[in-house]
Design an enzyme around this catalytic site. Sequence first.
Site, PDB file in Angstrom:
ATOM      1  N   LEU A 101     -20.112  -4.532  24.881  1.00 32.56           N
ATOM      2  CA  LEU A 101     -19.532  -3.874  26.043  1.00 32.56           C
ATOM      3  C   LEU A 101     -17.981  -4.195  25.594  1.00 32.56           C
ATOM      4  O   LEU A 101     -17.747  -5.306  25.127  1.00 32.56           O
ATOM      5  CB  LEU A 101     -19.881  -4.554  27.234  1.00 32.56           C
ATOM      6  CG  LEU A 101     -21.143  -4.027  27.921  1.00 32.56           C
ATOM      7  CD1 LEU A 101     -21.460  -4.645  29.056  1.00 32.56           C
ATOM      8  CD2 LEU A 101     -21.285  -2.539  27.682  1.00 32.56           C
ATOM      9  N   ASP A 102     -17.056  -3.238  25.840  1.00 31.63           N
ATOM     10  CA  ASP A 102     -15.707  -3.689  25.835  1.00 31.63           C
ATOM     11  C   ASP A 102     -15.117  -4.614  26.557  1.00 31.63           C
ATOM     12  O   ASP A 102     -15.744  -5.134  27.470  1.00 31.63           O
ATOM     13  CB  ASP A 102     -14.996  -2.240  25.931  1.00 31.63           C
ATOM     14  CG  ASP A 102     -14.955  -1.156  25.200  1.00 31.63           C
ATOM     15  OD1 ASP A 102     -15.513  -1.216  24.004  1.00 31.63           O
ATOM     16  OD2 ASP A 102     -14.709   0.016  25.361  1.00 31.63           O
ATOM     17  N   LYS A 103     -14.257  -5.142  26.138  1.00 36.44           N
ATOM     18  CA  LYS A 103     -13.614  -6.603  26.764  1.00 36.44           C
ATOM     19  C   LYS A 103     -13.231  -6.179  28.221  1.00 36.44           C
ATOM     20  O   LYS A 103     -13.733  -7.150  29.099  1.00 36.44           O
ATOM     21  CB  LYS A 103     -12.081  -7.066  26.290  1.00 36.44           C
ATOM     22  CG  LYS A 103     -11.774  -8.173  26.759  1.00 36.44           C
ATOM     23  CD  LYS A 103     -10.344  -8.600  25.964  1.00 36.44           C
ATOM     24  CE  LYS A 103      -9.836  -9.798  26.582  1.00 36.44           C
ATOM     25  NZ  LYS A 103      -8.336 -10.191  26.091  1.00 36.44           N
TER      26      LYS A 103
END
Length: 250
Positions: A104-106
């Site tokens: 998952l993106d930051k």
Amino acid sequence: MRQLRLDKYLADMGRGSRSQIRQDVRKGMVKVNGITVKTPELKIDPEDDQVSHAGEPVGYAPFAYYMLNKPAGCVSATEDRREKTVLDLIAGDGRKDLFPVGRLDKDTEGLLLITNDGALAHRLLHPKKHVDKTYYARLEGPVAAKTVREFEAGLDIGDERPTLPARLHIIRSGPVSEVEITIREGRFHQIKRMAEAVGSRVLYLKRLSMGPLALDPALGPGEFRPLSEEETAALGQLTSSCHLFDNTGQ
């Protein structure tokens, strides 16, 4: 099951670091089949041998499965020299072979599976499996009914081919719209790029489910728990037929 070193067995089960375990063994705090042993490198059979540490029996589970509600601000990696990782949040497990299943993106929150089961990770992530993943998103601007059809048809997000059909459910349309989006791919920044393709922008993104696994609403950001037996069994039965869509050949 193959034999394991005693110190690895205990470290895998969260009884301490390998160095701590070795000290405990030499202090006489560990028994194998009721006999005190002082050799950390002793090979044992996890299925047949009975191990106790500090007076407590310690059974062995080869695989670990954790549900994490990933908060924004940490990266989906096993290690990073500059950023806090999702594994930094799995406190007290003691295993050194855990990894996040996918990324998952930051700035993205929500469901992330942490495990050491490579075969399961392969089934969940392999492109041919097309495992459904559902997200809650807040988008900039109103969302029209035609956008639902565009998602269903597949979108050009700048790759060699359009996205596979996706499901867009409009919760609320307005200056800031709320939607649920279900995709069955895992392309780079896919949801953000899909939103841009229809003239919008993701303001907030949270993953709600992955295949049969749904985020526990009792978990706050950064909290985690082991999967239940039912959840683990559901993941074990996962096959390529786990779709929401009929046209799975695309």
